[in-house]
Design an enzyme around this catalytic site. Structure first.
Site, PDB file in Angstrom:
ATOM      1  N   ALA A   1      39.594  52.173  33.568  1.00 19.61           N
ATOM      2  CA  ALA A   1      40.155  50.922  34.106  1.00 19.61           C
ATOM      3  C   ALA A   1      40.504  49.908  33.031  1.00 19.61           C
ATOM      4  O   ALA A   1      41.650  49.467  32.926  1.00 19.61           O
ATOM      5  CB  ALA A   1      39.173  50.323  35.113  1.00 19.61           C
ATOM      6  N   ALA A   2      39.533  49.489  32.227  1.00 12.62           N
ATOM      7  CA  ALA A   2      39.795  48.437  31.247  1.00 12.62           C
ATOM      8  C   ALA A   2      40.746  48.907  30.156  1.00 12.62           C
ATOM      9  O   ALA A   2      41.707  48.206  29.808  1.00 12.62           O
ATOM     10  CB  ALA A   2      38.483  47.947  30.636  1.00 12.62           C
TER      11      ALA A   2
ATOM     12  N   CYS B   1      34.123  54.105  41.647  1.00 11.06           N
ATOM     13  CA  CYS B   1      33.471  53.597  42.870  1.00 11.06           C
ATOM     14  C   CYS B   1      33.700  54.519  44.053  1.00 11.06           C
ATOM     15  O   CYS B   1      32.946  54.479  45.028  1.00 11.06           O
ATOM     16  CB  CYS B   1      33.990  52.195  43.199  1.00 11.06           C
ATOM     17  SG  CYS B   1      33.734  50.990  41.883  1.00 11.06           S
TER      18      CYS B   1
ATOM     19  N   TYR C   1      39.352  31.028  63.063  1.00 12.07           N
ATOM     20  CA  TYR C   1      38.481  31.327  64.209  1.00 12.07           C
ATOM     21  C   TYR C   1      39.290  31.831  65.391  1.00 12.07           C
ATOM     22  O   TYR C   1      40.342  31.274  65.747  1.00 12.07           O
ATOM     23  CB  TYR C   1      37.705  30.079  64.659  1.00 12.07           C
ATOM     24  CG  TYR C   1      37.171  30.230  66.077  1.00 12.07           C
ATOM     25  CD1 TYR C   1      36.142  31.131  66.348  1.00 12.07           C
ATOM     26  CD2 TYR C   1      37.741  29.540  67.137  1.00 12.07           C
ATOM     27  CE1 TYR C   1      35.680  31.327  67.645  1.00 12.07           C
ATOM     28  CE2 TYR C   1      37.291  29.720  68.447  1.00 12.07           C
ATOM     29  CZ  TYR C   1      36.258  30.618  68.688  1.00 12.07           C
ATOM     30  OH  TYR C   1      35.798  30.820  69.965  1.00 12.07           O
TER      31      TYR C   1
END
Length: 462
Positions: A17-18, A51, A436
């Site tokens: 990733a990095a 992940c 809401y």
């Protein structure tokens, strides 16, 4: 005129990733006539979602390649000289060069650089105990690790698994193994699973794991891995008991992979991660940057450095590094420690400080816990949710939030993450204009109910 005379070379160590985000961003800003990019990756894969490995192992994700965002060939098509199965073994800071070894041929060579990016990631913690390297014992950090575990599961006759550790990886792998039909025991050195939560919230996760049929063994430390006559794992042992195992997964956590950087004399912090400035430049070194799981970052709530291994941070680090390497400007100001996970349909989220974190940095605080529902109580599908909130005494500054509940619980932590980043008080939070409607929330969102309760508590005498 020789256009290559002024061309710089960027070397990237680490192809996930990095590292590859940095390389890709730098390439967007500077073409190959200005910047040569050479990247080294010791594994078989680049730009993948670590992940997602538990969900691949558990069968929610069918194919390994679904976890790969960009292949080596795609990176090379953008004029990035990506060298797979090649491990950097030495950084010569004075000479501005790195030594790398081809893992298949064994050949070694030096590559010079004008700018260097270190994105070596993290390594799974493997405790120093007998048998931990036996066949059948697996860490799960890379796609190579995930493939090795799946291969073991495919050829193992027995159906007993032991997971050592009950953090995010531990509980996700426990569920994955249950989904594959294994009898699963989780051995956890803490009093409750998920040490990223306070124990009272971890208890809710404990109950959910047992509800899946997982055997939980808390307050226990694995002392050795026992092997059979064939040398393979057959059990793990604590001081008090043995737990049969045909496969063992280590979910104890990870540490920054900084051995290469430390050998080169680069600065690391108390968590062994590389120390950088706001532009992700390694402190004291103008031409070296670092990002991802190998660095420490500033915790915006406590003001201290932390090591947090998450793909969200790694990708942001890469973007910042790539911008700065490519002649632009970007900074990474820090984190508030947000994370979310699930066990079956139980969603688990946290951001900011736990009680012990607040105690450690000397903060005086109040802690409140409320029970609410994910939707209006009368609307079909409303499910219970527990929210715990910490606020600084007297000032009311929000310090942390933990949420455990069913559908709709986990991502509510993002409200708190934004409030923490903005330095809001719990009193200010009570006035937030949140969306809401009965299918989405009670008229008072659970996070705001907790904020109201915390606001009442902060000014009360101790």
């Amino acid at each position: 005129m020789n256009m290559n005379a002024a061309r710089e070379r960027l070397v990237v160590i680490g192809g996930d990733a990095a590292g590859m985000s940095a390389a890709s961003q730098a390439r967007r800003l500077k073409g190959p006539e200005e910047l040569e990019i050479v990247a080294f990756e010791r594994g078989h894969f680049t730009s993948y979602s670590a992940c997602g490995i538990p969900y691949w192992v558990g069968g929610d994700v069918e194919e390994r390649d679904e976890l790969i965002a960009r292949t080596p060939e795609e990176h090379r098509a953008r004029d990035i000289d990506l060298r797979m199965r090649t491990e950097v073994t030495e950084i010569d800071v004075e000479g501005r060069r790195v030594r790398a070894r081809d893992l298949d041929s064994g050949a070694e060579s030096w590559t010079s650089y004008d700018k260097l990016v270190i994105a070596t990631g993290a390594r799974p913690v493997r405790p120093d105990m007998p048998g931990v390297d036996a066949p059948g014992v697996h860490g799960v950090q890379t796609l190579d690790d995930g493939q090795a575990l799946i291969d073991t599961l495919a050829r193992t006759r027995g159906r007993r698994a032991v997971v050592v550790g009950a953090g995010y990886i531990g509980v996700e792998m426990a569920e994955a193994l249950i989904n594959r039909g294994y009898e699963v025991t989780v051995v956890n050195r803490g009093s409750e699973p998920m040490s990223t939560l306070d124990p009272d919230m971890g208890r809710l996760v404990h109950e959910a794991l047992e509800g899946l049929g997982i055997t939980m063994v808390d307050d226990a430390v694995v002392t050795k891995v026992l092997t059979g006559e064939d040398g393979r794992v057959r059990a793990v042992a604590t001081e008090d008991a043995e737990y049969p195992a045909d496969v063992v997964v280590l979910g104890i956590g990870v540490r920054p992979e900084t051995s290469l950087a430390k050998a080169a004399g680069l600065p690391v912090g108390r968590h062994d991660g590389l120390l950088t400035d706001l532009g992700m430049r390694v402190r004291g070194h103008e031409n070296i940057w670092a990002g991802g799981d190998c660095v420490e970052v500033l915790d915006l709530v406590s003001g201290q450095e932390r090591h947090i291994a998450l793909g969200t941070h790694a990708n942001k680090h890469g973007q910042v590094i790539g911008a700065n390497v490519g002649g632009g400007y970007a900074t990474f100001p820090g984190v508030v420690g947000t994370a979310v996970s699930k066990v079956c349909d139980l969603e688990i989220a946290r951001t900011g400080l736990r009680e012990k974190d607040a105690h450690r940095v000397g903060l005086r605080f109040v802690s409140v816990t409320i029970e609410s529902t994910s939707r209006a109580g009368y609307y079909p599908g409303a499910s219970p949710m527990t929210v715990k909130m910490l606020a600084e005494r007297r000032t009311g500054r929000l310090l942390g939030v933990q949420i455990v509940g069913r559908e709709g619980a986990g991502k509510r932590v993002d409200i708190a993450a934004v409030a923490l980043t903005a330095g809001m008080t719990v009193e200010q939070m009570t006035a937030l204009d949140l969306g809401y409607a009965p299918p989405f929330s009670p008229v008072w969102d659970p996070v705001l109910v907790a904020a109201r309760k915390a606001a009442k508590a902060v000014g009360q005498p101790t």
